[in-house]
Design an enzyme around this catalytic site. Structure first.
Site, mmCIF file in Angstrom:
data_model
loop_
_atom_site.group_PDB
_atom_site.id
_atom_site.type_symbol
_atom_site.label_atom_id
_atom_site.label_comp_id
_atom_site.label_asym_id
_atom_site.label_seq_id
_atom_site.Cartn_x
_atom_site.Cartn_y
_atom_site.Cartn_z
ATOM 1 N N ILE A 161 -19.167 6.638 -21.817
ATOM 2 C CA ILE A 161 -18.538 6.640 -22.815
ATOM 3 C C ILE A 161 -17.139 7.244 -22.952
ATOM 4 O O ILE A 161 -17.047 8.539 -22.659
ATOM 5 C CB ILE A 161 -19.085 7.024 -24.382
ATOM 6 N N ASP A 162 -16.188 6.480 -23.355
ATOM 7 C CA ASP A 162 -14.663 8.158 -22.883
ATOM 8 C C ASP A 162 -14.703 8.957 -23.422
ATOM 9 O O ASP A 162 -15.527 8.886 -24.850
ATOM 10 C CB ASP A 162 -14.114 6.412 -23.641
ATOM 11 N N LYS A 163 -13.956 9.617 -23.225
ATOM 12 C CA LYS A 163 -13.520 10.574 -24.369
ATOM 13 C C LYS A 163 -13.086 10.616 -25.882
ATOM 14 O O LYS A 163 -13.993 11.285 -26.101
ATOM 15 C CB LYS A 163 -12.120 11.549 -23.645
#
Length: 303
Positions: free
Chosen positions: A137-139
């Site tokens: 999952i993105d930062k």
């Protein structure tokens, strides 16, 4: 930084690009090549290609990427919000601002660094920089991430993702009021040809992507939706919601310039369901909305 700049020989046999590169490029495995293709880092004649692409004589293959041999994921003591753990898997509730695994510019302080300190051992299928990582999952996306502790669990979970039997639910606050209750966005996603740092809905050099959503709550200028991923493309929910005219609030890459000050998109992976790789038991894990997200929703309700 490692670079590839190769012209395919005129007498080269037609074969998959991963096999071809693994033979002509020193110390580059087919699994690593597959990851680079998935990331869009390998170009043929200046265009992104798929893993099944077969090279042709005079093809020009280029790439620029961080050489994993020069990096190492070291254990680091870190506070982890563990939502489920046993001998095979661990499910983490990832906070905003944490990168999942080391890469160029983020060689420490990542979730993998903390996991290596906590678990001591993770599956080795994805190499030294992404041990145990089955999906990402993105930062600045918060929420649930499942990690494999051994190769058997990793293979099982990867197959479930491929077969679309892992159920991943996200909450997203988006701009605008969505009038219908349910929807499915079926639009292919690939690298944005105008900006290599972004993804986009495009017809060529893309992969199928499908997101299902339902409206949870409406506000004066926003809508809270629950999204279910059928596929798992990079930035999928963010790209798809922008595509239908309802970008995620706070998304500095895909949303409006003037938006709430949220330090990243209001997107949270709140529920994850999978079959346990050993017992075959159906496991569902949940994570509540982070405080900032919940506080913003309360402010909108009281506005």
């Amino acid at each position: 930084m490692r670079e590839i700049d190769i012209w395919v020989a005129e007498d080269a046999d037609s074969q998959r690009i991963d096999k071809y590169l693994s033979m002509v490029v020193e110390d580059l495995s087919r699994s690593r090549i597959a990851s680079l293709i998935e990331e869009g880092s390998i170009l043929v004649n200046g265009e992104v290609i798929r893993a099944k692409y077969k090279v042709k004589p005079a093809d020009h293959i280029t790439a620029a990427f961080e050489d994993e041999m020069a990096l190492e994921a070291a254990p680091e003591k870190m506070e982890l919000d563990i939502r489920y753990e046993d001998h095979d898997v661990i499910v983490i509730n990832k906070p905003k601002g944490i990168v999942v695994h080391p890469a160029n510019g983020n060689q420490s302080g990542t979730l993998v660094n903390g996991l290596l300190y906590h678990c001591k051992d993770l599956s080795g299928i994805n190499g030294v920089l992404r041990p145990g990582i089955v999906h990402r999952i993105d930062k600045d996306t918060t929420g649930l991430l499942i990690v494999a502790k051994n190769d058997k669990a990793h293979a099982s979970l990867s197959k479930q993702l491929q077969n679309k039997s892992v159920n991943r639910l996200y909450y997203a606050l988006v701009h605008g009021v969505i009038e219908h209750e349910f929807g499915t966005i079926d639009a292919p996603i690939g690298r944005d040809p105008k900006d290599r740092q972004k993804m986009a809905v495009i017809a060529t050099n893309s992969k199928p992507a499908r997101t299902h959503f339902r409206v949870v709550e409406r506000f004066a200028k926003y809508t809270l939706v629950e999204c279910r991923l059928e596929t798992g493309r990079t930035h999928q929910i963010r790209v798809h919601m922008q595509y239908i005219g309802h970008p995620v609030v706070g998304d500095e890459k895909y949303s409006y310039r003037k938006t709430m000050k949220t330090n990243g998109q209001l997107l949270h992976a709140h529920q994850l369901t999978f079959l346990h790789p050993t017992t075959n038991e159906r496991i569902t894990v949940e994570a509540p909305l982070p405080k900032q997200f919940a506080d913003i929703l309360e402010e909108l309700r009281n506005a």
